[in-house]
Design a protein around this motif. Sequence first.
Motif, mmCIF file in Angstrom:
data_model
loop_
_atom_site.group_PDB
_atom_site.id
_atom_site.type_symbol
_atom_site.label_atom_id
_atom_site.label_comp_id
_atom_site.label_asym_id
_atom_site.label_seq_id
_atom_site.Cartn_x
_atom_site.Cartn_y
_atom_site.Cartn_z
ATOM 1 N N SER A 315 7.103 -40.956 -32.989
ATOM 2 C CA SER A 315 6.948 -41.266 -34.484
ATOM 3 C C SER A 315 7.224 -40.200 -35.325
ATOM 4 O O SER A 315 7.329 -39.121 -35.004
ATOM 5 N N ILE A 316 7.775 -40.544 -36.448
ATOM 6 C CA ILE A 316 8.142 -39.731 -37.594
ATOM 7 C C ILE A 316 7.366 -40.069 -38.658
ATOM 8 O O ILE A 316 7.692 -41.256 -39.382
ATOM 9 N N CYS A 317 6.727 -39.228 -39.563
ATOM 10 C CA CYS A 317 6.054 -39.589 -40.904
ATOM 11 C C CYS A 317 6.613 -38.977 -42.143
ATOM 12 O O CYS A 317 6.772 -37.487 -41.917
ATOM 13 N N ARG A 318 6.980 -39.634 -43.032
ATOM 14 C CA ARG A 318 7.285 -38.840 -44.382
ATOM 15 C C ARG A 318 6.670 -39.218 -45.608
ATOM 16 O O ARG A 318 6.600 -40.495 -45.788
ATOM 17 N N GLY A 388 4.129 -42.724 -51.532
ATOM 18 C CA GLY A 388 4.142 -43.636 -50.629
ATOM 19 C C GLY A 388 4.417 -43.048 -49.315
ATOM 20 O O GLY A 388 4.415 -41.681 -49.279
ATOM 21 N N PHE A 389 4.279 -43.678 -48.173
ATOM 22 C CA PHE A 389 4.669 -43.272 -46.934
ATOM 23 C C PHE A 389 5.295 -43.955 -46.092
ATOM 24 O O PHE A 389 5.509 -45.153 -46.116
ATOM 25 N N LEU A 390 6.219 -43.447 -45.037
ATOM 26 C CA LEU A 390 6.866 -44.256 -44.277
ATOM 27 C C LEU A 390 6.618 -43.416 -42.779
ATOM 28 O O LEU A 390 6.869 -42.516 -42.776
ATOM 29 N N HIS A 434 17.556 -40.661 -35.453
ATOM 30 C CA HIS A 434 17.857 -41.622 -35.894
ATOM 31 C C HIS A 434 17.024 -42.333 -37.034
ATOM 32 O O HIS A 434 17.406 -42.475 -38.267
ATOM 33 N N MET A 435 15.709 -42.223 -36.647
ATOM 34 C CA MET A 435 14.451 -42.688 -37.417
ATOM 35 C C MET A 435 14.611 -41.848 -38.799
ATOM 36 O O MET A 435 14.349 -42.313 -39.927
ATOM 37 N N GLU A 436 14.884 -40.309 -38.750
ATOM 38 C CA GLU A 436 14.651 -39.347 -39.734
ATOM 39 C C GLU A 436 15.872 -39.893 -40.961
ATOM 40 O O GLU A 436 15.716 -40.037 -42.028
ATOM 41 N N LYS A 437 17.003 -40.385 -40.074
ATOM 42 C CA LYS A 437 17.966 -40.682 -41.202
ATOM 43 C C LYS A 437 17.708 -42.080 -41.908
ATOM 44 O O LYS A 437 18.149 -42.316 -43.190
ATOM 45 N N THR A 438 17.269 -43.037 -41.133
ATOM 46 C CA THR A 438 17.000 -44.213 -41.652
ATOM 47 C C THR A 438 15.910 -44.019 -42.891
ATOM 48 O O THR A 438 15.894 -44.698 -43.686
ATOM 49 N N ILE A 439 14.743 -43.264 -42.591
ATOM 50 C CA ILE A 439 14.077 -43.092 -43.581
ATOM 51 C C ILE A 439 14.537 -42.336 -44.897
ATOM 52 O O ILE A 439 14.293 -42.821 -45.960
ATOM 53 N N GLN A 440 15.400 -41.581 -44.830
ATOM 54 C CA GLN A 440 16.070 -41.090 -45.694
ATOM 55 C C GLN A 440 16.813 -41.829 -46.528
ATOM 56 O O GLN A 440 16.815 -41.869 -47.871
ATOM 57 N N ARG A 441 17.519 -42.957 -45.713
ATOM 58 C CA ARG A 441 18.279 -43.850 -46.489
ATOM 59 C C ARG A 441 17.569 -44.849 -47.254
ATOM 60 O O ARG A 441 17.756 -45.178 -48.317
ATOM 61 N N ILE A 470 0.071 -31.465 -37.724
ATOM 62 C CA ILE A 470 1.173 -32.043 -37.063
ATOM 63 C C ILE A 470 1.741 -33.119 -37.753
ATOM 64 O O ILE A 470 3.217 -33.121 -37.577
ATOM 65 N N ALA A 471 0.921 -33.879 -38.482
ATOM 66 C CA ALA A 471 1.667 -35.145 -39.054
ATOM 67 C C ALA A 471 2.717 -34.591 -40.166
ATOM 68 O O ALA A 471 3.461 -35.426 -40.562
ATOM 69 N N LEU A 472 2.561 -33.386 -40.547
ATOM 70 C CA LEU A 472 3.357 -32.867 -41.904
ATOM 71 C C LEU A 472 4.631 -32.008 -41.316
ATOM 72 O O LEU A 472 5.237 -31.616 -42.144
ATOM 73 N N SER A 473 4.615 -31.992 -40.159
ATOM 74 C CA SER A 473 5.816 -30.918 -39.728
ATOM 75 C C SER A 473 7.261 -31.780 -39.619
ATOM 76 O O SER A 473 7.016 -33.009 -39.559
ATOM 77 N N ASP A 474 8.220 -31.115 -39.251
ATOM 78 C CA ASP A 474 9.393 -31.735 -39.405
ATOM 79 C C ASP A 474 9.784 -32.339 -37.898
ATOM 80 O O ASP A 474 10.547 -33.417 -37.830
ATOM 81 N N SER A 475 9.100 -31.901 -36.898
ATOM 82 C CA SER A 475 9.420 -32.475 -35.404
ATOM 83 C C SER A 475 8.244 -33.575 -35.326
ATOM 84 O O SER A 475 7.243 -33.797 -35.816
ATOM 85 N N PRO A 476 8.928 -34.390 -34.235
ATOM 86 C CA PRO A 476 7.886 -35.327 -33.963
ATOM 87 C C PRO A 476 6.620 -34.873 -33.173
ATOM 88 O O PRO A 476 6.601 -34.048 -32.707
ATOM 89 N N PRO A 477 5.521 -35.715 -33.679
ATOM 90 C CA PRO A 477 4.140 -35.115 -33.156
ATOM 91 C C PRO A 477 4.417 -35.325 -31.423
ATOM 92 O O PRO A 477 4.924 -36.141 -31.146
ATOM 93 N N PRO A 478 3.552 -34.565 -31.012
ATOM 94 C CA PRO A 478 3.341 -34.728 -29.454
ATOM 95 C C PRO A 478 2.894 -36.074 -29.213
ATOM 96 O O PRO A 478 2.452 -36.729 -29.761
#
Length: 546
Positions: A315-318, A388-390, A434-441, A470-478
């Motif tokens: 997962s990736i959270c932003r 909001g969050f994604l 890919h997730m990161e780019k999709t969220i940014q878009r 961890i949820a707020l880091s740039d990398s995927p959580p473990p």
Amino acid sequence: MDISPYDAIVVGSGATGGIAALTLAEQGIKVLVIEAGPQVKRDEASNHEPKSTLKRLSGLITKKNANQCQHPGYWKNNPDLYSNELKHPYDFPKKKPFLWTQGKQFGGRSLTWGGITLRLSSEDFHPAKKDGFGPNWPISYEEISPHYDFIENFCGIYGRKDDIKEVPNGKYIGEIPLTENENVFGSKVKSKLNYPFIQSRGFDRNSSVKEKNWPKSSSLGSSFKKALDTGNVQIISNYLVESFEINKITELASKLTIVNLENGYKEVLDCDLILLCASTISTLRILLNSEYKSNSSGFKDNSGKLGKYLMDHISICRFFSVPKAKNSDKSLDNPPDLSGAGSFFIPFGSNLPEIDDINFHRGYGIWGAIDRLGIPKFLQKDVNKSIGFLIAHGEVLPREKNSVSLSRKTDEWGIPIPYIEFEWSENELNMAKHMEKTIQRSVKAANGKIKNIDELMNIPLGSLFTKNLIALSDSPPPPGYYIHEVGGAPMGLNEENSVVDKFNRLWRCKNVLVLDGACWPTSSWQSPTLTMMALSRRACLNIKKT
């Protein structure tokens, strides 16, 4: 220990345990449920501030909840619903952290479940037909669909029929309105990016909400409650299952060893039928302790797959802000609480947007919400913006090295603890990019900006509490972070390549069924609990036929 005669033992009283107990009890089968934790009162399960926050900080400082505190749900729910990691430890390599959330109480982790109920699609049950990687399920969507219908009708699920094949329609009792800013967000990602956008599907609340009755998202407010009402179910609490033994002549389980967590005494119960619903890793621990490699009276796993092919969702959270819509301050009929149905999805599945080359297998979806975090205006840095969050979460491929085994270390009752070895592969890390780019878009299409939480809120001493989350880091959580762990005792068509058959029975010990996430051969990308419950009902209905 005062126990009435019983025909079957169900281990665990959570989402799958509740359905198993109910399905058996309605067939006239006498059921004994064994729960590793205590009974909790409804009010005790709710979130109480500031008392809960003080308990959370204590859990963090004492390391009682050292790993579980990394999950955002820990900071929303009552921390008493998260197990004491000092009493119920597990182990992992230092360079490969795994975050295991445990819920040892009546209702298990259903008390902290977010309550999202997306169905798996036909493609999800046979993913290898498309990309050739890994196994397919030994069952089809058509076989599980009637059981999805039953669970949704029984529990009262909210949602909307959107006719998207990646998330098949279900049986819904109505919709929970999106917030105005969520509607605007959805219209923009659809019109500008041609992304799918749906109202989320699930429950309207969970146990953190202060109400008199248990919510239907918990087994205590739905399946387990009704199971007890049949008069065919009894439960004993604070007993941990260690292992079961088989009769070597019949190759059926005949004895179950349990330990009283209050005094440490071990007892042996006779059993004709055992249904394991303890949650994936706890169930694997029981199976590994019961397998002949560690128990001379144990069953045989001829596949060699027991404990292997563990999966979780990457997962990736932003967090982000968007300009407030014109009517965004208008009150809704239902308050905009965050819940399984009170949120939205961008449900790609494997039908992903082509951003550069897609250099990974399988797919993902994005869960999100706007104006549902309950943040007071005085804490917001810009009251003219909505927060909001994604969260993108994606399918993880089954890999042999990702595993659960028994550690040489034991808990205070002398039972070997789980040793979990799991790391993201290149496939998952490419998916995360890919997730990161999709969220940014998506955020850009909605005229929003991705920001750190301390850029959105005035948090007193915020940096002290958020810098290591961890949820707020740039990398995927473990692995383990998303609490969607599945696999380790996969179902299949023969005993050479699977641990259980298509009706969840151990191949060489047919009266032991694995009904929680441990039986999954692949992970898909959707939240798994609805499918676990449907599988549990299907397997229990088959018991009467055999």
